[in-house]
Enzyme design. Structure first.
Site, PDB file in Angstrom:
ATOM      1  N   CYS A 104       0.803  -1.098   0.043  1.00 55.07           N
ATOM      2  CA  CYS A 104       0.148   0.128  -0.027  1.00 55.07           C
ATOM      3  C   CYS A 104       0.815   1.500   0.118  1.00 55.07           C
ATOM      4  CB  CYS A 104      -0.803   0.029   1.079  1.00 55.07           C
ATOM      5  SG  CYS A 104      -2.021  -1.186   1.195  1.00 55.07           S
ATOM      6  N   ARG A 161       3.953  -0.474  -4.796  1.00 53.90           N
ATOM      7  CA  ARG A 161       3.764  -0.656  -3.549  1.00 53.90           C
ATOM      8  C   ARG A 161       2.730  -1.823  -3.257  1.00 53.90           C
ATOM      9  NH1 ARG A 161       6.878   1.810   0.275  1.00 53.90           N
ATOM     10  NH2 ARG A 161       5.423   1.211   1.831  1.00 53.90           N
ATOM     11  N   TRP A 168      -2.661  -2.839  -1.644  1.00 58.59           N
ATOM     12  CA  TRP A 168      -2.383  -4.235  -1.741  1.00 58.59           C
ATOM     13  C   TRP A 168      -3.185  -4.731  -0.509  1.00 58.59           C
ATOM     14  CZ3 TRP A 168      -0.597  -8.215   1.389  1.00 58.59           C
ATOM     15  CH2 TRP A 168      -0.014  -8.983   0.827  1.00 58.59           C
ATOM     16  N   ASN A 225      -1.635   2.169   5.481  1.00 58.71           N
ATOM     17  CA  ASN A 225      -0.869   1.156   5.030  1.00 58.71           C
ATOM     18  C   ASN A 225      -0.295   0.319   6.371  1.00 58.71           C
ATOM     19  OD1 ASN A 225       1.170  -0.354   3.864  1.00 58.71           O
ATOM     20  ND2 ASN A 225       3.020   1.172   4.429  1.00 58.71           N
ATOM     21  N   GLY A 226      -0.720  -0.840   6.642  1.00 60.30           N
ATOM     22  CA  GLY A 226      -0.482  -1.651   7.610  1.00 60.30           C
ATOM     23  C   GLY A 226      -1.534  -2.368   7.761  1.00 60.30           C
ATOM     24  N   GLU A 260      17.360 -18.306  -6.237  1.00 60.53           N
ATOM     25  CA  GLU A 260      16.805 -17.008  -6.800  1.00 60.53           C
ATOM     26  C   GLU A 260      16.633 -16.828  -7.997  1.00 60.53           C
ATOM     27  OE1 GLU A 260      16.301 -14.253  -5.410  1.00 60.53           O
ATOM     28  OE2 GLU A 260      16.701 -12.606  -7.027  1.00 60.53           O
ATOM     29  N   LYS A 275      12.639 -15.525  -9.622  1.00 62.89           N
ATOM     30  CA  LYS A 275      12.764 -14.569 -10.186  1.00 62.89           C
ATOM     31  C   LYS A 275      11.529 -15.179 -11.558  1.00 62.89           C
ATOM     32  CE  LYS A 275      13.877 -11.656  -9.041  1.00 62.89           C
ATOM     33  NZ  LYS A 275      14.279 -11.960  -7.723  1.00 62.89           N
ATOM     34  N   GLU A 312       7.944 -15.390  -9.941  1.00 58.47           N
ATOM     35  CA  GLU A 312       7.041 -14.352  -9.522  1.00 58.47           C
ATOM     36  C   GLU A 312       6.645 -13.287 -10.624  1.00 58.47           C
ATOM     37  OE1 GLU A 312       9.153 -11.233  -6.986  1.00 58.47           O
ATOM     38  OE2 GLU A 312      10.948 -11.851  -7.979  1.00 58.47           O
ATOM     39  N   HIS A 371      16.874 -37.413  -4.315  1.00 56.09           N
ATOM     40  CA  HIS A 371      16.003 -37.693  -3.078  1.00 56.09           C
ATOM     41  C   HIS A 371      14.646 -37.145  -3.291  1.00 56.09           C
ATOM     42  CE1 HIS A 371      19.637 -38.488  -0.855  1.00 56.09           C
ATOM     43  NE2 HIS A 371      20.164 -37.357  -1.294  1.00 56.09           N
ATOM     44  N   LYS A 388       6.037  -4.319  -3.683  1.00 57.38           N
ATOM     45  CA  LYS A 388       7.553  -4.311  -3.597  1.00 57.38           C
ATOM     46  C   LYS A 388       7.903  -4.210  -2.240  1.00 57.38           C
ATOM     47  CE  LYS A 388      11.644  -3.337  -5.249  1.00 57.38           C
ATOM     48  NZ  LYS A 388      12.243  -4.614  -6.017  1.00 57.38           N
TER      49      LYS A 388
END
Ligand code: M6R
Length: 615
Positions: free
Chosen positions: A2, A27, A76, A102-103, A488, A492, A495, A511, A610
């Protein structure tokens, strides 16, 4: 998570707020809204809609958007699905107040129940609406002014918040407050701005004040800014001068921020190492370490706390610190660390890694470590961020704003900082030979140039990406320093392309995951020169025997893997411990091109934001 924004001054607020919302859209981007007070007709207008800021612009066409005071929000979703009702701002019952947030208000259910019993009716499913109703209730019930009502309401709230409130009958005032979610106030000429970060403000002023937890900013038109805390103690505003430039916030001719940020890496790494790494005199100067030399030299253990991509950088840190400094390292997900009873010793050094410096779980984990008496070092990108301010010492990565949701240039800079730290401490501890130390320093300084040669293969990697758009699953494999790169690389891809991808240590394949291999499964192997190269080639044979399609990242000098792989991407030779700085770059490009081919919104992928300021 947010973005919140506010303006009060002599100009029309709408264009400033919309432009700012575009800057904060990274955000959160599932809905957006704006509240404006029109002094002429004393109206407090709220417009909000599901979707992006551009949808809000469309929605407000032909509507009354006048007013020189306003607040705006890009969401968000946490509580309640993304729709126009749950979008912010939220009115209070009388529609005299509007609030953005925001929160997360954790005790919202209890507060809501009590307000419902008092006759309050709720429109949305959000925790935020509870707060604005609570403020109104306290204001009416106690017959008090708005700032006192906000103070009293926030004392009842458990959770995290950055809020801004406007009141219809008070068009010369915005009140903002924060706890555990970021908030910055910009001071212009006869005007004020407030935002979740400085990116919407830099265009108008470079003078900002970062609010601290439980502080409230009383932003009156044409008056000095006042800051008080929840107990009404007056605070002296500390002005910080921003060093950010406007160019850093633009795409600069690239179709997406992500591609721009991938291509920026040679420069950002040079910036990150500049003034710190000196091959001339053989020194690595990180003031945060020099000032606390004894802590690092005598560290019983290093604990690295991080989330997501930053956690992957932390894994590389583990390999570096253990190899060169001979200090035991644990790399922890902040979210797990904070909710168990971790053993933390006062002589542990905790390193918190975070691009945004606002990740809620990492902030909470830092608090836990501090309470146990550990020394906490931060590696952050955003200057003045909460983590940077809440740690004992630290290093910035200095890569400038990273706007694409998928972290790229921040990752390589985090790895570079961790490498410089490891080299510095190893030399101090004499756990590295002078010859090896100098060789690594020299090689590290040459890494940006080597990334430049990898970026020249962009067109080739774009062509290669076409082959893989069919895939529903991907496996990424690496060993040693290449294992965190595999994880990583997989993150990438998933997402931004929404293709399922997993990263594994290559030897773990047999395994379990090897059962997934068939002729439809692309397997990306990071098979660079290393101490485990021969083992890796055996792992590749095992995949080949099961008809997996192999895309290998190999060194220029490689012969063996090239023979076995279906496709290869070359990277320049380097020291094994520095190889992640190179091998991740083609994987960033591969993910980017696959996602673009699949028509994904690479800079703002679905469901993500983000800066993760909620736990
Ligand atoms: O700002 P932080 O580095 O603390 O953020 C941590 C993660 O949320 C972040 O790295 C996330 O995983 C990225 N989207 C990955 O590209």
């Amino acid at each position: 998570m947010c973005g919140i924004l506010g303006y009060i001054g002599n100009r029309e607020a709408y264009p400033i707020l919309i432009k700012g919302l575009h800057r904060l859209e990274y955000r959160g981007y599932d809905s957006a809204g704006i509240a404006l007070i029109n002094r002429e007709n004393s109206k407090l207008n709220i417009y909000k809609t599901k979707g992006r800021v551009s949808d809000l612009e469309e929605f407000t066409k032909g509507k009354d958007i006048s007013g020189t005071v306003g607040i705006a929000h890009t969401r968000w979703a946490t509580h309640g699905e993304p729709n126009h009702i749950n979008a912010h701002p939220h009115y209070s019952q009388s529609e005299n107040l509007a609030l953005i947030h925001n929160g997360i208000i954790e005790n919202y259910a209890v507060l809501k129940e009590s307000l419902i019993r008092k006759g309050y009716v709720f429109q949305s499913e959000t925790d935020t609406e509870v707060l604005v109703q609570l403020i109104e209730y306290i204001k009416t019930d106690n017959n008090t002014d708005i700032s006192t009502a906000i103070q009293l309401a926030l004392k009842q709230v458990i959770g995290a918040y950055a809020i801004a409130v406007v009141e219809k009958e008070n068009p010369d005032l915005i009140i903002a407050a924060r706890k555990s979610s970021p908030l910055v106030v910009g001071i212009g000429q006869d005007e004020f701005f407030l935002a979740s970060d400085a990116s919407p403000i830099i265009e108008y002023t470079n003078q900002v004040i970062y609010l601290n937890d439980e502080e409230i900013a009383l932003i009156h038109r044409n008056e000095q800014l006042r800051i008080i805390n929840l107990s009404n103690v007056e605070k002296t505003p500390q002005i910080t001068l921003l060093e950010m430039s406007l160019n850093e916030l633009e795409k600069g001719g690239y179709p997406h921020f992500m591609l721009k940020e991938i291509f920026e890496q040679p420069r950002t790494l040079r910036d990150c190492m500049s003034g710190r790494l000196n091959t001339g005199n053989g020194r690595v100067v990180l003031s945060g370490i020099i000032d606390h030399r004894e802590k690092f030299i005598n560290a019983r253990r290093i604990i690295i706390l991080a989330c997501g991509t930053s956690w992957h950088a932390g894994l590389i840190g583990e390999y570096l610190f253990e190899e060169f400094c001979r200090i035991p390292v644990e790399v922890e997900y902040s979210s797990e660390f904070r909710y168990r009873r971790p053993v933390i010793y006062p002589d542990d050094v905790v390193i918190a890694v975070s691009q945004s410096g606002e990740t809620a779980d990492t902030l909470a984990a830092i608090e836990l470590a501090k309470q146990a008496g550990a020394f906490v070092y931060g590696i952050c990108n955003v200057v003045g961020s909460s983590i940077a301010r809440n740690t004992d010492s630290g290093s910035y990565t200095h890569v400038g704003p990273e706007i694409g949701v998928a972290s790229t240039k921040a990752f390589t800079a985090q790895v570079a900082v961790l490498t410089m730290m490891a080299l510095n401490i190893a030399r101090e501890k004499k756990t590295i030979s002078e010859q090896q130390y100098l060789a690594l320093l020299s090689e590290l300084s040459g890494i940006p140039g080597k990334i430049e040669t990898i970026l020249q293969q962009n067109r080739y990697i774009e062509d290669l990406s076409k082959i893989f758009t069919y895939a529903h699953n991907f496996i990424y494999l690496g060993r040693g320093y290449s294992y965190p790169v595999a994880v990583e690389g997989a993150l990438k891809l998933k997402e931004i392309s929404y293709i399922h991808a997993e990263g594994y240590p290559a030897a773990e394949m047999k395994h379990g995951p090897i059962a997934l291999i068939d002729n439809e499964m692309p397997v990306v192997v990071i098979a660079i020169n290393s101490t485990t190269y021969d083992k890796m080639t055996s792992n590749i044979q095992e995949i080949k025997a099961r008809k997996g399609r192999i895309l290998a990242i190999v060194n220029k000098s490689d012969c063996k893997v090239r023979e076995m792989a279906d496709y290869t991407i070359e990277i320049p030779d380097t020291e094994e411990c520095l190889s992640p700085l190179l091998s991740i770059v083609p994987l960033q490009l591969l993910s980017y091109h696959i996602a673009v081919k699949k028509g994904r919104d690479v800079d703002m992928p679905r469901n993500l934001a983000k800066s993760v300021t909620v736990e």
